[in-house]
Every structure is written in C-alpha cells, then in structure tokens.
Motif scaffolding. Structure first.
Motif, short mmCIF file in Angstrom:
data_model
loop_
_atom_site.label_atom_id
_atom_site.label_comp_id
_atom_site.label_asym_id
_atom_site.label_seq_id
_atom_site.Cartn_x
_atom_site.Cartn_y
_atom_site.Cartn_z
N SER A 156 0.70 3.52 2.24
CA SER A 156 0.79 4.05 3.60
C SER A 156 2.23 4.18 4.14
O SER A 156 2.49 5.08 4.94
N GLN B 187 -2.49 3.52 -5.79
CA GLN B 187 -3.25 4.14 -4.71
C GLN B 187 -2.83 5.59 -4.58
O GLN B 187 -1.76 5.98 -5.03
N GLN C 221 3.57 7.58 4.29
CA GLN C 221 3.23 8.42 5.46
C GLN C 221 4.39 8.44 6.44
O GLN C 221 4.80 9.48 6.94
N HIS D 172 0.87 -1.19 0.00
CA HIS D 172 0.00 0.00 0.00
C HIS D 172 0.90 1.23 0.00
O HIS D 172 2.12 1.11 0.13
N ARG E 246 0.28 -6.70 -4.83
CA ARG E 246 -0.23 -7.79 -3.99
C ARG E 246 -0.30 -9.06 -4.82
O ARG E 246 -0.47 -8.99 -6.05
N GLU F 67 -2.46 8.19 -1.36
CA GLU F 67 -2.45 8.25 0.09
C GLU F 67 -2.43 9.71 0.49
O GLU F 67 -1.80 10.52 -0.19
N1 DAH Z 1 -3.48 1.31 3.23
C1 DAH Z 1 -4.84 0.86 3.22
C2 DAH Z 1 -5.01 -0.25 2.19
O1 DAH Z 1 -4.21 -0.42 1.38
C3 DAH Z 1 -5.80 1.98 2.90
C4 DAH Z 1 -5.83 3.02 3.95
C5 DAH Z 1 -6.74 2.90 5.00
C6 DAH Z 1 -4.95 4.08 3.93
C7 DAH Z 1 -6.78 3.86 6.01
C8 DAH Z 1 -4.99 5.05 4.92
C9 DAH Z 1 -5.92 4.91 5.96
O2 DAH Z 1 -4.18 6.11 4.96
O3 DAH Z 1 -5.97 5.89 6.95
O4 DAH Z 1 -5.95 -0.93 2.18
#
Ligand code: DAH
Length: 365
Positions: A186, A225, A189, A184, A211, A227
């Motif tokens: 994330s 994605q 971040q 992901h 994935r 973010e």
């Molecule tokens: N990283 C999660 C995924 O791949 C998606 C996600 C959910 C990102 C909540 C976020 C979050 O920043 O706060 O499914």
C-alpha cells in the motif's frame, strides 16, 4: 678355445635360434605398446645377442664370414618382422579399445538438458499484473525498505493505532531512522499519488512484502502482494466491484465472481475483504458432504484480499483534492493465488526452491 671370434660361437645357428625364440616370446608376452617398447632393446638393440653377433662377423675368417653374415641377417630380419607384426597387432588393439571407449552415439537425444523456468510465483504475479495493464493501468514500484511515514502515517495509521503493531513489522536500526521493511504494497499508492500529482491515476504495484512471521505451512516472512489504485473523478464502489470481478474471471474462470465482507483498513472507507468464488466446486460443495472440496474446504469461497474506497484523509495527505476526486484501492496476496490456483497446500513449497516442486509447472517463460 671358443671366443667372440670363434665362428662356431659368433653365428652358431643354435645361438641365433635361441635368440629368435626368446625375442618372439618376449614380444608375444608384451601386453601393450609400452611393454613392447620396454623389451625391444634386449632383442633388437645394440647390445642384443644378434646385433652383437653381427658386429663380430668382421673378425671371422673369410671362408665362414659370408655364410655367418647371411645367417645373422636372416635371424635379424626374422626378429624384426616379429617385432613389427606384434607392434601392428598391439596398435590395432589400442585403437580398437580407444574407438570403443571414445565412441559417440550420435543417435542419443541431445536436447534433454533441463531448461531453466521461472517460478510460479513470478508467472502468476505477472499474469495478474497483465490483467490491469490490459485495462490501461501503469505498473508502479516502490522500495522494499520503506519509511514509516509511507508505510503507516500517510495511510492514516495513527501512531498508537493497534494496526501498526498488528502488522508484525520489521523495524530497521536505528529506530530514529524511521525505516521499516514494508509490511504491504500500500505505501506504493502513496508514492504513486505523490509522484504523479494530478489524477487520473490508474496504477498496479506488484512486489515483495515482509512480516515477522515464522516460516510454516501457512506463513512466510517474505511474501508478495499486488496493489491497485485508481483515483479519478466520479469513481465509485461499482467500479471497484467490476474490476475485481474481472480479475477473478481472468485468473480463475469465466463467470466466477468476487464477494465482499465488511472490514476495516485505516486507508479505505468503507473497507471490505474480498473472496473469490471457488473455481474448483463453484459452490457445489457447500452443505453437500458427498462432494467435499479441498480447494475451498467446502466453503464455496476463497479469501483473497482487502479493498475499499480510498480514505479522503489519504488523498489529502498526498496532495489530492478530495472534494473533486475519489478513488478505490485493493491489495491481495500472490502466494494465496498460486496456492489455490495450483492446489499448493504447504507455503514452504513455494519458498524452498526445490526443483521437484517447480518442475511440474513446466518451463513457462
Ligand atoms: N494492505 C493491506 C494488507 O496488507 C491490504 C489492502 C486492503 C490493500 C485494502 C488495499 C486496500 O489497497 O484498499 O493487508
């Protein structure tokens, strides 16, 4: 006895006539300049009958020499003239064929070469990114080969947490290297917080994720994605709600809202999954069998991503004072956005690179 010096033989009119007729016939039968050149020597070359006759004239008795010479010269001039006439004719023929074959129609359209176009995934991803850039966010990036620490640990995925295996991770060899293809965006971040240090932090991170899914109508092992992360003083869920509503409006139409459903992510608390109001039926298809909606399958809402308030554990892992600062985060799929924005039913159309799919999107640059 007749012989080369026999005046009757050397320049006999019948002999010259016959030579002339043969030359005329041979020239006429030559279909092109190459064939004409090939027959020339036989009728105008040194060993042709008329030239041989001319050479023999010197040996003739004086009283017949000049008359014979005149006849031979006339015959030669005639053959020469036929040759030149045929040569001119065949040259004209060659030129007209070439002119026709090499003709350039300057009235033909010259600007119909298809220009390259960017893929709708790229343009939609940039459009989404621009929504945040317009609100003052920075664009952040991270590596696609990521450490397990950034991808999981720093985001509060415990070693034995089912989410780690739920994510269908590609692990890199050797296992001891602790590297994965990021599952992901994330982890960006985490990198953004570590790199920037002190808040305020407002970043958006578009990128590829991976994935272990087989490619089929609803899955692809490589997808995209976006973010978002905000860390500042006094950040609340109201800010998150307003931000996602704004994104939904810009991407799908004025007045469209996002709705939340309670969910769980280890790096946010509380967490939610969010849907966008269906821009095609705006909810009008719900419970209305007369007006079914393909876009939302008559549910009125379209699932889009996850969000929540950044878990204080994550802030702490990234060296940020969780007492003073709070933040929100969200992440959503770009393929999904392209799919419902443009009515793309089959995920494979997005990855196979067939121009019959991409052409109707035009050459947006
Ligand atoms: N990283 C999660 C995924 O791949 C998606 C996600 C959910 C990102 C909540 C976020 C979050 O920043 O706060 O499914």
């Amino acid at each position: 006895m007749s012989g080369p010096n026999d005046p009757a033989e050397v320049a006999a009119p019948e002999l010259l006539d016959a030579a002339g007729r043969e030359a005329e016939k041979a020239f006429a039968e030559a279909a092109d300049l190459a064939e004409l050149a090939a027959v020339r020597a036989a009728h105008l070359g040194d060993r042709s009958p008329v030239l041989l006759a001319r050479r023999a004239i010197g040996g003739l008795p004086a009283e017949v020499r000049s008359a014979a010479g005149r006849r031979v010269n006339e015959a030669l001039a005639t053959i020469q003239a036929w040759y030149e006439a045929r040569h001119a004719e065949l040259t004209r023929l060659r030129d007209s064929v070439a002119l026709r074959a090499e003709a350039v129609d300057v009235t033909l359209p010259w600007d119909r070469r298809p220009v390259g176009a960017r893929h709708p995934l790229t343009t939609v991803m940039e459009r989404m990114t621009d929504v945040f850039v317009a609100m003052g966010y920075d664009v952040a990036e991270g590596p696609e080969v990521e450490t397990e620490w950034h991808n999981f640990d720093a985001l509060n995925f415990k070693r034995d947490h089912p989410a780690r295996s739920m994510m269908d991770t590609f692990f890199l060899e050797p296992e001891s290297a602790g590297l994965v293809l990021r599952t992901h965006t994330s982890p960006v971040q985490v990198r953004a917080m570590l790199e920037r240090g002190a808040p305020p932090i407002y970043v958006v991170c578009p990128g590829k994720v991976f994935r272990t899914d087989e490619l089929d109508a609803t899955h692809t092992p490589v997808f995209h994605q976006i973010e978002g992360l905000v860390v500042d003083e006094g950040i609340t869920m109201a800010h998150l709600k307003g931000t996602l509503d704004h994104l939904a409006e810009v991407m799908f139409g004025a007045g469209l809202r996002a709705r939340w459903r309670p969910s769980y992510f280890p790096f946010t608390e509380p967490s939610a999954e969010f849907d966008v109001e269906c821009f095609a039926c705006r909810g009008g298809s719900v419970g209305n069998p007369d007006r079914p909606c393909r876009t939302c399958r008559s549910e009125g809402w379209i699932e889009w991503g996850g969000c929540g308030m950044v878990n204080p554990r994550v802030l702490t892992a990234c060296g940020i004072d969780a007492e003073r600062y709070s933040g929100f985060a969200f992440g959503m799929g770009v393929e999904r956005a392209v799919q419902f924005r443009h009515g793309v039913d089959d995920m494979r159309d997005l990855v196979e690179g067939d121009v019959r799919f991409t052409l109707p999107f035009g050459s947006e640059v």
